[in-house]
Design a protein around this motif. Structure first.
Motif, PDB file in Angstrom:
ATOM      1  N   GLU A  33       7.992   5.489 -10.862  1.00  0.00           N
ATOM      2  CA  GLU A  33       9.106   6.260 -10.304  1.00  0.00           C
ATOM      3  C   GLU A  33      10.424   5.540 -10.593  1.00  0.00           C
ATOM      4  N   THR A  34      11.460   6.298 -10.895  1.00  0.00           N
ATOM      5  CA  THR A  34      12.809   5.754 -11.011  1.00  0.00           C
ATOM      6  C   THR A  34      13.619   6.347  -9.870  1.00  0.00           C
ATOM      7  N   PHE A  35      14.312   5.476  -9.126  1.00  0.00           N
ATOM      8  CA  PHE A  35      15.104   5.950  -7.998  1.00  0.00           C
ATOM      9  C   PHE A  35      16.416   5.180  -7.941  1.00  0.00           C
ATOM     10  N   THR A  36      17.351   5.693  -7.158  1.00  0.00           N
ATOM     11  CA  THR A  36      18.645   5.038  -7.004  1.00  0.00           C
ATOM     12  C   THR A  36      18.623   4.178  -5.760  1.00  0.00           C
ATOM     13  N   MET A  37      18.906   2.892  -5.945  1.00  0.00           N
ATOM     14  CA  MET A  37      19.000   1.952  -4.832  1.00  0.00           C
ATOM     15  C   MET A  37      20.441   1.967  -4.356  1.00  0.00           C
ATOM     16  N   VAL A  38      20.652   2.344  -3.083  1.00  0.00           N
ATOM     17  CA  VAL A  38      22.003   2.441  -2.545  1.00  0.00           C
ATOM     18  C   VAL A  38      22.255   1.437  -1.423  1.00  0.00           C
ATOM     19  N   GLN A  39      21.191   0.841  -0.887  1.00  0.00           N
ATOM     20  CA  GLN A  39      21.324  -0.142   0.180  1.00  0.00           C
ATOM     21  C   GLN A  39      20.725  -1.472  -0.274  1.00  0.00           C
ATOM     22  N   PHE A  40      21.072  -2.555   0.421  1.00  0.00           N
ATOM     23  CA  PHE A  40      20.575  -3.879   0.050  1.00  0.00           C
ATOM     24  C   PHE A  40      19.054  -3.965   0.173  1.00  0.00           C
ATOM     25  N   GLU A  41      18.481  -3.167   1.044  1.00  0.00           N
ATOM     26  CA  GLU A  41      17.027  -3.047   1.178  1.00  0.00           C
ATOM     27  C   GLU A  41      16.681  -1.574   1.045  1.00  0.00           C
ATOM     28  N   THR A  42      15.851  -1.249   0.080  1.00  0.00           N
ATOM     29  CA  THR A  42      15.499   0.141  -0.201  1.00  0.00           C
ATOM     30  C   THR A  42      14.033   0.211  -0.592  1.00  0.00           C
ATOM     31  N   SER A  43      13.367   1.286  -0.178  1.00  0.00           N
ATOM     32  CA  SER A  43      11.961   1.495  -0.551  1.00  0.00           C
ATOM     33  C   SER A  43      11.848   2.630  -1.546  1.00  0.00           C
ATOM     34  N   CYS A  44      10.908   2.500  -2.460  1.00  0.00           N
ATOM     35  CA  CYS A  44      10.622   3.555  -3.430  1.00  0.00           C
ATOM     36  C   CYS A  44      10.148   4.795  -2.668  1.00  0.00           C
ATOM     37  N   PRO A  45      10.699   5.957  -2.971  1.00  0.00           N
ATOM     38  CA  PRO A  45      10.286   7.166  -2.267  1.00  0.00           C
ATOM     39  C   PRO A  45       8.870   7.618  -2.615  1.00  0.00           C
ATOM     40  N   SER A  46       8.319   7.092  -3.685  1.00  0.00           N
ATOM     41  CA  SER A  46       6.990   7.498  -4.120  1.00  0.00           C
ATOM     42  C   SER A  46       5.876   6.626  -3.539  1.00  0.00           C
ATOM     43  N   CYS A  47       6.049   5.288  -3.608  1.00  0.00           N
ATOM     44  CA  CYS A  47       4.950   4.394  -3.201  1.00  0.00           C
ATOM     45  C   CYS A  47       5.300   3.452  -2.045  1.00  0.00           C
ATOM     46  N   ASP A  48       6.534   3.504  -1.562  1.00  0.00           N
ATOM     47  CA  ASP A  48       7.013   2.650  -0.458  1.00  0.00           C
ATOM     48  C   ASP A  48       7.125   1.172  -0.815  1.00  0.00           C
TER      49      ASP A  48
END
Length: 71
Positions: A33-48
């Motif tokens: 999965e490719t996602f946009t990290m917007v916070q200093f701590e972020t989880s992948c929306p697909s696999c957490d």
């Protein structure tokens, strides 16, 4: 810091984990999965998978490190 867990622990400790990056970054997760990290701590929306970056390194996408699934 090269260890993802240490990075996430640090941003949580100083209270910036939910803070927003000046420049969001595209993250290619190990699950594909490719996602946009917007916070200093972020989880992948697909696999957490939890990713973290410290404020002083947040300008460099190579400083974003994985800490573990649901870390």
């Amino acid at each position: 810091m090269n260890d993802g867990k240490a990075i996430v622990d640090k941003v949580r400790q100083v209270g910036v984990g939910n803070g927003y990056l000046e420049t969001p970054h595209q993250v290619d997760c190990s699950c594909g999965e490719t996602f946009t990290m917007v916070q200093f701590e972020t989880s992948c929306p697909s696999c957490d998978m939890t990713y973290g970056v410290t404020p002083c390194s947040s300008h460099d996408p190579s400083s974003i490190k994985a800490a573990g699934i649901k870390y």
